[in-house]
Design a protein around this motif. Structure first.
Motif, PDB file in Angstrom:
ATOM      1  N   UNK A 434      -0.623  -2.972   7.023  1.00 46.89           N
ATOM      2  CA  UNK A 434       0.746  -2.745   6.573  1.00 46.89           C
ATOM      3  C   UNK A 434       0.808  -2.672   5.048  1.00 46.89           C
ATOM      4  N   UNK A 435       0.157  -3.622   4.385  1.00 46.72           N
ATOM      5  CA  UNK A 435       0.200  -3.626   2.922  1.00 46.72           C
ATOM      6  C   UNK A 435      -0.400  -2.351   2.339  1.00 46.72           C
ATOM      7  N   UNK A 436      -1.540  -1.926   2.853  1.00 48.63           N
ATOM      8  CA  UNK A 436      -2.193  -0.736   2.312  1.00 48.63           C
ATOM      9  C   UNK A 436      -1.367   0.521   2.547  1.00 48.63           C
ATOM     10  N   UNK A 437      -0.722   0.615   3.710  1.00 48.23           N
ATOM     11  CA  UNK A 437       0.091   1.791   4.001  1.00 48.23           C
ATOM     12  C   UNK A 437       1.229   1.931   3.003  1.00 48.23           C
ATOM     13  N   UNK A 438       1.941   0.846   2.779  1.00 45.61           N
ATOM     14  CA  UNK A 438       3.136   0.925   1.949  1.00 45.61           C
ATOM     15  C   UNK A 438       2.827   0.799   0.463  1.00 45.61           C
ATOM     16  N   UNK A 439       1.868  -0.045   0.111  1.00 42.68           N
ATOM     17  CA  UNK A 439       1.569  -0.208  -1.307  1.00 42.68           C
ATOM     18  C   UNK A 439       0.989   1.064  -1.903  1.00 42.68           C
ATOM     19  N   UNK A 440       0.201   1.806  -1.132  1.00 36.96           N
ATOM     20  CA  UNK A 440      -0.351   3.049  -1.644  1.00 36.96           C
ATOM     21  C   UNK A 440       0.734   4.065  -1.945  1.00 36.96           C
ATOM     22  N   UNK A 441       1.690   4.236  -1.018  1.00 39.22           N
ATOM     23  CA  UNK A 441       2.785   5.181  -1.232  1.00 39.22           C
ATOM     24  C   UNK A 441       3.671   4.733  -2.391  1.00 39.22           C
ATOM     25  N   UNK A 442       3.961   3.442  -2.460  1.00 43.45           N
ATOM     26  CA  UNK A 442       4.817   2.935  -3.542  1.00 43.45           C
ATOM     27  C   UNK A 442       4.145   3.124  -4.899  1.00 43.45           C
ATOM     28  N   UNK A 443       2.847   2.866  -4.954  1.00 43.34           N
ATOM     29  CA  UNK A 443       2.147   2.992  -6.230  1.00 43.34           C
ATOM     30  C   UNK A 443       2.182   4.433  -6.735  1.00 43.34           C
TER      31      UNK A 443
END
Length: 792
Positions: A434-443
């Protein structure tokens, strides 16, 4: 008179040395003396406990351990191999045991840096919010104040951080809720799937529960997140099913009585390779394995369609009766295996790139014939591909052995129905997914916002975008995240209209030509047991464009990367890489081990008009820190040894040319520099335990990825004559690939003899870690030099 009495009086009287054991006969050690002996008598008491189970120190520690059990929480854990007083390893008498558990002290953690990234703030919160210090309390209050201000402003955004927070609002609320959970992945899972209380509604932070009911995630203003973020379809059964299978390609490798690379004429990148010491079949594109294994891996390569419902079912149905720690141990094996697969991928890329570089000329460049190329290093092997190919064969052997270990653990089995699948899911896998999915897009959105606005939001409230056919009157673009994204699109149109000739190189914020791209940051993470720091700086530029003659232009690539690692208070410089290359000079340094081992040392002027090649790969494997310290695990003194060991190195492949014709007025034919630079460090931390009390056994579980980081820089800055005009071509891209402090290490202790025994486990270090692949910059353009100069 005799002189004998005089001689006798010249020597002092001999005083017998008292026996230290007799001196300490009346000494009664305390528990503190046994845990940390500082006097002669305390050390004698501690030494007596090595061989006598009834020694005072053994009795004191055993009684204190039994008393401590009642005051500590308990949980079931896996039992590691322990080590007795003689240093012998003892296999566990049971796979799992109920132990008194002590969590890591979050107050000892530190984190700084990564201020230029959204993920830096997220990781800082996860580091400090579990703590109870005054500084942590101030940070929590500051965030509450910030969130209140953002909520009170409605949908208006006033910074790039607020824009990203509100665009991904459903995830942002969840991230805020889990920021104090540390590495408690089960707690993170429970927050995601919290249920509505009696008579209430589902918490806003229950992202999983809410997404099952409505799969559309939204921003603060109710706008669906675009593009939608979804779990991957057709995901591998687990990491052991990600091995690339062997396939036919343009490169064939076979055993022979010679080491030879033969290029196939007329076929780009094709070669026949022979290796005289090849001890297993080798395929460049995939690992050669037994047919049965390849078939099994193929069946599980695209196995699961993940979803919020799937993750819930794996936890509450399939793996409901599997110990979390069992799943985490299998996660660790998979992480190590994934690192092997990634290492293979990078090695294959290096080999294919070398073939392409060697046998295919770069566009717009002269072909470097064997007789005219200039190598700046004289100690390179005759064919640098040969050792890389043998390294590939060794890596495939390690991959095959790891697959055999995975099979023994049941990780290659296909479970039927609702049978447990502990290799395929864990709370940790869920949290990281979950973190990798959303943090990548947000970054990605955060970096775009920073590039277009420099966080200067007042400027966006009355900014006209008018030039030629583009006519967007002044208006406020800060009223919502989606409105801000409208500004990004319109700004692109405005820049294209502003200059049709060099629009691709105009800075989105200033609308001025940009001749240098660079990025840099630092980060520091750790606690008293382990720590790591790093700094990087990368840039690609063309200098002296405006006023100098054409032959005075200076293309440049620079890069630096430094990292340190520490264990038990001892720090070591892991890597210090520095590079600066122009078309006239190359300066490349790589030092490791506190700058005492120079791996690369190139400092050379490049001859005018010569086509130069600098390429190679240098690395060092070593144990960089080896230290010992005594820890008191609950009440038990345990000697822990810490190691920091791994590989640091540098890959580099650079070309440069400076060809000028004419005498009085210089005329450039070719001028430029291009290449690939990649400094890297792959360093792990580990602990080992030993004890010197007769009644104690101790062991250590877990592993820590301390620093796994690389800063690849690919650049091309070239000036070449074309159709009577000078064309400037610039391409630059750089990524930051890193994993810092990921994993956990716990000390396990058994005290006494059954049935009068106590078991303890204490987490010494545990980190979610930062695992990211962040694009630092990626730009390219090809423009006429005269058009560029007209705008400067």
């Amino acid at each position: 008179m005799s002189s004998a009495p005089v001689l006798a009086q010249s020597f002092p009287p001999i005083i017998p040395v008292p026996n230290p054991i007799l001196l300490c006969n009346a000494y009664v050690p305390t528990l503190e003396d046994c845990q940390n002996p500082t006097t002669l008598c305390a050390n004698l008491a501690r030494n007596a406990a090595k061989t006598n189970p009834n020694a005072t120190c053994n009795v004191l520690v055993r009684d204190a351990a039994l008393n401590a059990v009642a005051s500590l929480p308990e949980r079931t854990v896996l039992v590691p191999v322990t080590r007795n007083a003689s240093g012998q390893e003892i296999a566990p008498d049971a796979a799992t045991k109920s132990v008194a558990f002590v969590a890591e002290n979050p107050n000892a953690r530190y984190m700084s840096g990564l201020s230029s990234f959204m993920l830096g703030t997220a990781h800082r919160d996860r580091t400090y919010f579990p703590a109870s210090t005054k500084a942590a309390s101030l940070m929590r209050m500051a965030r509450i104040s910030q969130r209140n201000a953002w909520n009170n402003s409605g949908n208006t955004v006033d910074s790039c951080r607020e824009y990203v927070h509100e665009k991904y609002y459903d995830y942002s609320v969840f991230e805020d809720a889990i920021s104090s959970s540390g590495t408690d992945y089960r707690k993170i899972f429970n927050i995601a799937y919290a249920q509505a209380p009696s008579g209430g509604s589902v918490p806003a932070s229950a992202m999983g529960t809410r997404s099952i009911a409505d799969p559309v995630q939204r921003g603060k203003d109710g706008t669906p997140i675009q593009p939608a973020i979804q779990f991957p379809a057709g995901a591998p059964k687990n990491e052991f099913f990600t091995v690339p299978p062997p396939v036919q390609g343009k490169v064939t490798i076979s055993a022979s009585d010679v080491d030879r690379v033969v290029v196939i004429p007329g076929v780009m990148g094709a070669a026949l390779i022979q290796l005289k010491d090849l001890d297993r079949p080798l395929n460049l594109y995939g690992t050669v394995l037994p047919e049965a294994t390849l078939s099994t891996l193929a069946n599980g390569a695209s196995y699961y369609n993940e979803s919020w419902s799937w993750h819930l079912g794996m936890s509450t149905v399939r793996n409901a009766n599997v110990l979390d720690e069992r799943m985490y141990e299998l996660d660790r094996l998979q992480e190590e295996f994934a690192a092997l697969v990634q290492q293979r991928k990078e090695l294959v890329t290096s080999i294919t790139s070398e073939l392409a570089r060697r046998y295919r000329p770069l566009p717009g460049m002269l072909k470097a014939e064997p007789g005219t190329s200039s190598h700046l290093t004289d100690d390179e092997p005759q064919d640098s591909l040969i050792p890389q190919l043998y390294q590939l064969a060794s890596l495939d052997a390690v991959i095959e052995a790891a697959l055999q270990q995975a099979q023994a653990q049941g990780c290659l089995n296909f479970q039927i129905g609702k049978a447990a699948a502990p290799c395929d899911w864990s709370p940790k896998r869920f949290a990281r997914r979950v973190m990798n999915l959303y943090q990548g897009a947000r970054e990605q959105d955060f970096q775009k916002c920073a590039t277009y606005t420099r966080d200067d939001f007042p400027d966006l409230k009355a900014k006209p975008l008018q030039h030629g056919t583009v006519n967007f009157p002044a208006q406020d673009y800060t009223t919502s995240p989606s409105r801000l994204e409208t500004y990004f699109t319109r700004r692109d149109q405005y820049l294209r209209a502003l200059s049709s000739t060099v629009g691709t190189m105009l800075d989105p914020k200033t609308a001025q030509p940009r001749l240098r791209w660079e990025s840099g940051d630092s980060y520091s993470l750790g606690n008293d047991t382990f720590g790591a720091t790093a700094n990087y700086q990368v840039a690609v530029a063309i200098n002296n464009v405006k006023y100098t003659p054409d032959c005075g232009l200076s293309p440049e690539m620079t890069g630096s990367f430094t990292a340190t690692g520490s264990a038990l208070g001892i720090s070591a410089n892991l890597i210090n890489a520095q590079l600066q290359v122009t078309q006239k000079r190359a300066d490349i340094d790589l030092d490791v081990l506190d700058n005492t081992v120079p791996l690369v040392d190139i400092h050379q002027d490049l001859t005018l008009g010569q086509f130069n090649i600098v390429s190679g790969k240098q690395e060092k494997k070593a144990t960089l820190v080896n230290a010992q310290a005594t820890f008191v695990v609950v009440v038990v003194p345990v000697t822990l040894g810490a190691k920091v060991a791994g590989v640091v190195g540098l890959e580099y492949a650079l070309t440069a040319e400076h060809t000028v014709t004419g005498t009085t007025a210089c005329s450039v034919t070719n001028l430029g520099v291009a290449g690939h630079i990649k400094p890297y460090a792959q360093v792990d931390g580990e602990l080992y335990a030993s004890v010197d009390l007769f009644i104690i056994e101790a062991g250590v579980k877990g592993r820590l990825q301390l620093v796994h980081a690389a800063v690849p820089l690919d650049g091309r800055v070239w000036l070449a004559s074309s159709g009577g005009q000078l064309k400037l071509r610039m391409e630059g891209n750089s990524d930051l690939k890193f994993t810092f402090l990921s994993g956990s290490i716990a000390a396990y202790v058994e005290v006494g003899v059954w049935p009068f025994e106590a078991e303890f486990e204490e987490t010494l270090v545990s980190w979610n870690g930062i695992q990211e692949n962040v694009k630092l910059f990626n730009h390219a353009f090809n423009v006429n030099l005269v058009d560029l100069r007209s705008l400067l």
